[in-house]
Design an enzyme around this catalytic site. Structure first.
Site, PDB file in Angstrom:
ATOM      1  N   PHE A  15      28.779  -1.875   5.622  1.00 22.35           N
ATOM      2  CA  PHE A  15      28.406  -3.285   5.468  1.00 22.35           C
ATOM      3  C   PHE A  15      27.974  -3.871   6.812  1.00 22.35           C
ATOM      4  O   PHE A  15      26.926  -4.502   6.934  1.00 22.35           O
ATOM      5  CB  PHE A  15      29.610  -4.055   4.896  1.00 22.35           C
ATOM      6  CG  PHE A  15      29.307  -5.488   4.571  1.00 22.35           C
ATOM      7  CD1 PHE A  15      28.899  -5.854   3.291  1.00 22.35           C
ATOM      8  CD2 PHE A  15      29.410  -6.491   5.546  1.00 22.35           C
ATOM      9  CE1 PHE A  15      28.612  -7.177   2.985  1.00 22.35           C
ATOM     10  CE2 PHE A  15      29.117  -7.807   5.252  1.00 22.35           C
ATOM     11  CZ  PHE A  15      28.724  -8.153   3.965  1.00 22.35           C
ATOM     12  N   ASP A  16      28.802  -3.640   7.844  1.00 18.71           N
ATOM     13  CA  ASP A  16      28.537  -4.241   9.162  1.00 18.71           C
ATOM     14  C   ASP A  16      27.240  -3.730   9.774  1.00 18.71           C
ATOM     15  O   ASP A  16      26.539  -4.464  10.464  1.00 18.71           O
ATOM     16  CB  ASP A  16      29.706  -3.966  10.124  1.00 18.71           C
ATOM     17  CG  ASP A  16      30.953  -4.724   9.693  1.00 18.71           C
ATOM     18  OD1 ASP A  16      30.818  -5.589   8.801  1.00 18.71           O
ATOM     19  OD2 ASP A  16      32.045  -4.451  10.228  1.00 18.71           O
ATOM     20  N   LYS A  17      26.922  -2.460   9.525  1.00 20.60           N
ATOM     21  CA  LYS A  17      25.712  -1.878  10.109  1.00 20.60           C
ATOM     22  C   LYS A  17      24.462  -2.522   9.496  1.00 20.60           C
ATOM     23  O   LYS A  17      23.494  -2.835  10.199  1.00 20.60           O
ATOM     24  CB  LYS A  17      25.701  -0.361   9.876  1.00 20.60           C
ATOM     25  CG  LYS A  17      24.688   0.357  10.739  1.00 20.60           C
ATOM     26  CD  LYS A  17      24.917   1.852  10.777  1.00 20.60           C
ATOM     27  CE  LYS A  17      23.902   2.489  11.728  1.00 20.60           C
ATOM     28  NZ  LYS A  17      24.032   3.936  11.773  1.00 20.60           N
ATOM     29  N   THR A  53      17.290   5.351   3.666  1.00 20.36           N
ATOM     30  CA  THR A  53      17.269   4.150   4.518  1.00 20.36           C
ATOM     31  C   THR A  53      15.967   3.369   4.320  1.00 20.36           C
ATOM     32  O   THR A  53      15.943   2.155   4.467  1.00 20.36           O
ATOM     33  CB  THR A  53      17.427   4.525   6.008  1.00 20.36           C
ATOM     34  OG1 THR A  53      16.501   5.562   6.315  1.00 20.36           O
ATOM     35  CG2 THR A  53      18.836   4.994   6.318  1.00 20.36           C
ATOM     36  N   ALA A 263     -46.157  -5.698 -24.406  1.00 22.43           N
ATOM     37  CA  ALA A 263     -47.448  -5.024 -24.603  1.00 22.43           C
ATOM     38  C   ALA A 263     -47.298  -3.502 -24.589  1.00 22.43           C
ATOM     39  O   ALA A 263     -47.920  -2.796 -25.384  1.00 22.43           O
ATOM     40  CB  ALA A 263     -48.423  -5.466 -23.516  1.00 22.43           C
ATOM     41  N   ASN A 427     -24.755 -16.225  -4.254  1.00 20.71           N
ATOM     42  CA  ASN A 427     -23.979 -14.988  -4.399  1.00 20.71           C
ATOM     43  C   ASN A 427     -22.843 -15.175  -5.394  1.00 20.71           C
ATOM     44  O   ASN A 427     -22.765 -16.184  -6.090  1.00 20.71           O
ATOM     45  CB  ASN A 427     -23.430 -14.573  -3.034  1.00 20.71           C
ATOM     46  CG  ASN A 427     -22.404 -15.566  -2.524  1.00 20.71           C
ATOM     47  OD1 ASN A 427     -22.580 -16.770  -2.657  1.00 20.71           O
ATOM     48  ND2 ASN A 427     -21.317 -15.081  -1.961  1.00 20.71           N
ATOM     49  N   CYS A 429     -19.807 -15.982  -4.874  1.00 18.78           N
ATOM     50  CA  CYS A 429     -18.869 -17.087  -4.582  1.00 18.78           C
ATOM     51  C   CYS A 429     -19.576 -18.390  -4.219  1.00 18.78           C
ATOM     52  O   CYS A 429     -18.944 -19.312  -3.702  1.00 18.78           O
ATOM     53  CB  CYS A 429     -17.899 -16.683  -3.476  1.00 18.78           C
ATOM     54  SG  CYS A 429     -17.017 -15.175  -3.846  1.00 18.78           S
ATOM     55  N   GLU A 431     -21.482 -19.515  -1.874  1.00 20.93           N
ATOM     56  CA  GLU A 431     -21.624 -20.093  -0.532  1.00 20.93           C
ATOM     57  C   GLU A 431     -22.792 -19.497   0.252  1.00 20.93           C
ATOM     58  O   GLU A 431     -23.145 -20.012   1.304  1.00 20.93           O
ATOM     59  CB  GLU A 431     -20.318 -19.938   0.274  1.00 20.93           C
ATOM     60  CG  GLU A 431     -20.115 -18.617   0.995  1.00 20.93           C
ATOM     61  CD  GLU A 431     -19.611 -17.501   0.097  1.00 20.93           C
ATOM     62  OE1 GLU A 431     -19.174 -16.464   0.626  1.00 20.93           O
ATOM     63  OE2 GLU A 431     -19.657 -17.651  -1.142  1.00 20.93           O
ATOM     64  N   ALA A 605      -9.657 -15.853  -0.288  1.00 21.76           N
ATOM     65  CA  ALA A 605      -8.428 -15.645  -1.069  1.00 21.76           C
ATOM     66  C   ALA A 605      -7.471 -14.652  -0.417  1.00 21.76           C
ATOM     67  O   ALA A 605      -6.305 -14.977  -0.172  1.00 21.76           O
ATOM     68  CB  ALA A 605      -8.796 -15.183  -2.476  1.00 21.76           C
ATOM     69  N   SER A 606      -7.938 -13.438  -0.115  1.00 26.80           N
ATOM     70  CA  SER A 606      -7.025 -12.405   0.399  1.00 26.80           C
ATOM     71  C   SER A 606      -6.646 -12.644   1.850  1.00 26.80           C
ATOM     72  O   SER A 606      -5.479 -12.513   2.224  1.00 26.80           O
ATOM     73  CB  SER A 606      -7.673 -11.020   0.268  1.00 26.80           C
ATOM     74  OG  SER A 606      -8.095 -10.810  -1.048  1.00 26.80           O
ATOM     75  N   THR A 607      -7.641 -12.974   2.689  1.00 24.15           N
ATOM     76  CA  THR A 607      -7.339 -13.094   4.123  1.00 24.15           C
ATOM     77  C   THR A 607      -6.451 -14.300   4.412  1.00 24.15           C
ATOM     78  O   THR A 607      -5.634 -14.259   5.330  1.00 24.15           O
ATOM     79  CB  THR A 607      -8.634 -13.167   4.968  1.00 24.15           C
ATOM     80  OG1 THR A 607      -9.458 -14.225   4.477  1.00 24.15           O
ATOM     81  CG2 THR A 607      -9.400 -11.856   4.918  1.00 24.15           C
TER      82      THR A 607
END
Length: 794
Positions: A15-17, A53, A263, A427, A429, A431, A605-607
């Site tokens: 626990f202590d570790k 671990t 045609a 495009n 998005c 912009e 969105a992601s960055t």
């Protein structure tokens, strides 16, 4: 109970570790709220004998992350545990990691499959002492848990499924990938990236320094030709671009309408819908960069096209499957004439581009004359009331959030590419606004500036630092044009001729909060303008310095900038006195500019999630939101609000539950003071008119366009109509990216009575007819009384 250590040895659970390991990572965190012992107790409950671990650390990180709603410092602690775990599992030395990535052998076929290029490795090894010593690994600990997990999932390179890079390695790989042998510039970029002043776009972070450095985010195509060859050549281009992780915008207005004569085969055309369904299946099949993101195509159509009504149905949830293509995104490229006809409820003629050629090749007065000529000659296939089509557009937006709204004449009238020809689409998005043709696929490389970083501890905004970082970004993006891998030749042609770049922002809402400016305040509106003035000024100055060294871009002669006309001149706006525009215009008159286009605020969105900022130019959508990672979903409270409430002694479990009960709003919580209520208004509580006005204010310094979402909690046709017309009259290029609405019911608090459901279904059909009539009335009302209509107070 025992754990298995990294060296394979066994040890009893202590626990202590565990507590001591967590405690060591709590430096600088608020000890009144962060309790390592509590985390250890929860971790121990989830352990089993033989746990590794690594698993123990993962469990500890996730346990800390679940406590993020108690205090934002828990997200930092969770990240520190996860990062510390990664550091134990990876090599430290940058050059050694790059060697491992280069020497990778695929176990499936025993072939050498290098993950970085030989050129990148050679540069790293030739300069390894400088590069290795420049890296500051402690900066890995500055990410919050959700940002770090995003990096781990998609951005850090893996060997046999195991992460091999640390975040700092990735940032140095990107910097060397861009700057090659220019080590000083690579280290400068590395420092700005790792200190979070700005970030390059996701494709750049994914692919810089690799064998296929496809670093561009956006591609724009016009159909090569209205023929089987032209359609499938364009489709092949889309597939190759999507394979290389590019988002795509395609102009389809030149494709002949349903039932028109062919045609070559003596038959009739099937029109747009079957062709778009083929595109839809290509987008599904060819994802971006091997399962990193699904393929994404936005299809742009002008509203005079005969198939427009079918086009507006394609994303809807109901209807015949063969008339739907739900994996595509849809956008309208709207001439001013259509808006004028809607306003006056005039007639609107639907035409086939085969019978009425050239409408997509002109704009403004020239378009209006040609369109009127075709009307007079009786070439229209169908005539409807303009408001009938407008109603169908609004109906589709209310149901699906799309089509996007872009104004063709504003996009062309205020473009620095007027000298090339008519721009036909944006495009994915909304912009990027660039010229496309049969032999040119427009491309854009992006980066975004983290605006929250420029707010000083004295609550002033550091415009000088913003300008200096912008100048570095311009040099970086300009270099990317030359080192980029282009999936199709036409993209390389376009990018090297016109050299456009796209600089955006993230964390605008965070910057306002740090400055203590409510989003709608006059102070925020001025800061909004001056931020974009500064970025535009610095970007032009940097591009001009590059032109002095390398010459202007190939098609510079004849563009508005070459005549001394900058973006704010086209908007007929006057800048504030922050920068010396006259001196800059003089420099540009002498040297020109290296890049045709410079600013394009994208969604981020992601960055933004990686850097822990609010997206783009958006206000906060809620003060409590969810973040998903592979292990599950975590609830997060707006960290700024949490800090403010904590400092005022107002934060506790009851307050958290009140905010959750109010769906992330704090406006009706009595204990919260008014100044915080003003500061933490969500986007649903901010006038959309202000959002549109601020978009127009910054638009005067944005030479491409901006991803502008509109949020209306409960849209009615009147509100939406009045909002679109306000944006159009303000001169916006992008009137709307997505329409965001609130769900009709709160899923957490919603239960359903079956008997009630039966009753409801009986009355629904008659109510639908009533609703349609009400919607039409609301739409007409808002057009006739745009300034007085109470219904439209958005």
């Amino acid at each position: 109970m025992h754990v298995i250590k990294r060296d394979g040895g066994q040890e009893g659970v202590m626990f202590d570790k565990i507590t001591s390991r967590i405690q060591k990572l709590c430096y600088g965190l608020n000890s009144d709220f962060v309790d390592p012992t509590q985390i250890t107790m929860k971790v121990i409950q989830g352990l089993y004998s033989g746990v590794t671990t690594v698993e123990l650390d993962t469990l500890a990180a996730e346990t800390a992350a679940t406590s993020t709603t108690k205090h934002p410092d828990y997200a930092i602690l969770a990240a520190r545990i996860a990062v510390s775990n990664l550091h134990k599992e990876t090599k430290k030395v940058f050059s050694e990691v790059m060697e491992d990535l280069y020497n990778y052998v695929n176990p499936l076929n025993s072939r050498h499959s290098p993950m970085i290029s030989k050129e990148t490795l050679d540069i790293v090894l030739a300069n390894k002492d400088r590069l290795n010593s420049a890296i500051i690994y402690d900066r890995d600990f500055s990410y919050n848990f959700f940002g770090f997990k995003t990096l781990e999932r998609s951005y850090l390179l893996k060997i046999n499924g195991k992460v091999a890079e640390r975040p700092q390695h990735m940032l140095m790989r990107v910097s060397v990938g861009i700057h090659k042998e220019d080590i000083a510039a690579a280290i400068e970029t590395y420092n700005l990236l790792s200190e979070k002043w700005f970030t390059h776009a996701s494709p750049t972070l994914f692919n810089a320094g690799t064998n296929r450095p496809q670093l561009s985010s956006c591609f724009l195509l016009a159909m090569k030709d209205d023929s089987i060859e032209g359609i499938y050549d364009t489709l092949k281009q889309c597939a190759l671009i999507s394979k290389s992780a590019g988002g795509i915008g395609v102009a389809v207005s030149c494709i002949r309408a349903t039932g028109r004569y062919i045609a070559g085969t003596n038959g009739n055309s099937n029109g747009l819908v079957p062709m778009l369904r083929v595109n839809n299946n290509t987008a599904r099949y060819v994802d971006q960069g091997g399962n990193k993101r699904p393929g994404a195509f936005a299809m742009y159509l002008e509203p005079w096209h005969f198939d427009i009504f079918d086009f507006l149905e394609l994303k809807k949830n109901t209807g015949k499957e063969e008339q739907r293509a739900r994996d595509l995104f849809y956008a309208l490229w709207i001439p001013d004439l259509f808006m004028k006809r809607v306003e006056t409820n005039g007639d609107w003629s639907l035409m086939c581009p085969n019978d009425c050629p050239g409408l997509d090749e002109c704009w403004g007065e020239e378009f209006e004359k040609l369109y009127a000529k075709y009307e007079q000659e009786g070439r229209a296939k169908r005539v409807v009331k303009a408001q009938q089509l407008w109603y169908a557009i609004i109906e589709s937006q209310t149901e699906t959030g799309t089509p996007y709204m872009l104004y063709k004449d504003a996009c062309n009238r205020k473009s620095n590419r007027q000298n090339l020809g008519t721009i036909k689409c944006s495009n994915l998005c909304t912009e990027i606004v660039e010229y496309t043709s049969a032999d040119e696929v427009a491309v854009c490389n992006l980066a975004s500036i983290a605006l929250n970083m420029y707010v000083t501890s004295e609550r002033t905004f550091d415009f000088q630092k913003l300008a200096s970082v912008t100048k570095v970004i311009v040099k970086n993006l300009n270099k990317i044009i030359d080192i980029n891998y282009y999936p199709v030749k036409e993209a390389e042609n376009s990018n090297k001729r016109h050299r456009p770049i796209g600089i955006g922002v993230q964390g605008l809402a965070d910057a306002f909060i740090l400055m203590r400016f409510p989003f709608e305040s006059t102070e925020a509106q001025l800061l909004n303008t001056q931020i974009f003035e500064t970025i535009y000024y610095a970007a032009l100055e940097s591009s001009c310095e590059l032109a002095a060294e390398y010459g202007p871009y190939q098609t510079y002669a004849g563009c508005p900038v070459s005549k001394g006309i900058l973006q704010y001149d086209m908007w007929e706006k006057t800048p504030t006195d922050l920068w010396d525009w006259a001196a800059l215009k003089e420099k540009i008159a002498n040297d020109g500019v290296r890049n045709s286009l410079l600013l394009a605020p994208m969604p981020t969105a992601s960055t933004a999630q990686i850097l822990g900022n609010n997206e783009s130019i958006e206000p906060y959508t809620s003060n409590i939101y969810h973040r998903r990672v592979l292990s599950g979903e975590f609830q997060i409270v707006n960290p700024h609000l949490l800090k403010d409430l904590t400092e005022r002694g107002l934060w506790n479990e009851e307050m958290k539950n009140q905010i959750i009960a109010q769906n992330g709003s704090i406006q009706t919580i009595p204990a919260i003071p008014d100044d915080l209520k003003e500061l933490y208004k969500t986007v649903w509580e901010i006038s959309q008119k202000t959002i549109l006005k601020m978009a127009a204010d910054r638009g005067a310094y944005i030479d491409q366009s901006q991803s502008l979402n509109i949020h209306i909690a409960e849209p009615n046709y009147g509100k939406l109509t009045s909002m679109h017309f306000y944006g159009w009259k303000q001169g916006l290029k992008t009137g709307m990216y997505y329409l965001r609405t609130k769900p009709g019911a709160n899923p957490i608090q919603f239960t359903l009575n079956k008997e009630k459901l039966k009753e409801t279904q009986k009355t629904t059909s008659s109510e639908d007819e009533e609703t349609k009539e009400r919607n039409k009335a609301a739409m007409v009302c808002s057009l006739e009384n745009r300034h007085e209509c109470l219904m439209c107070g958005s």
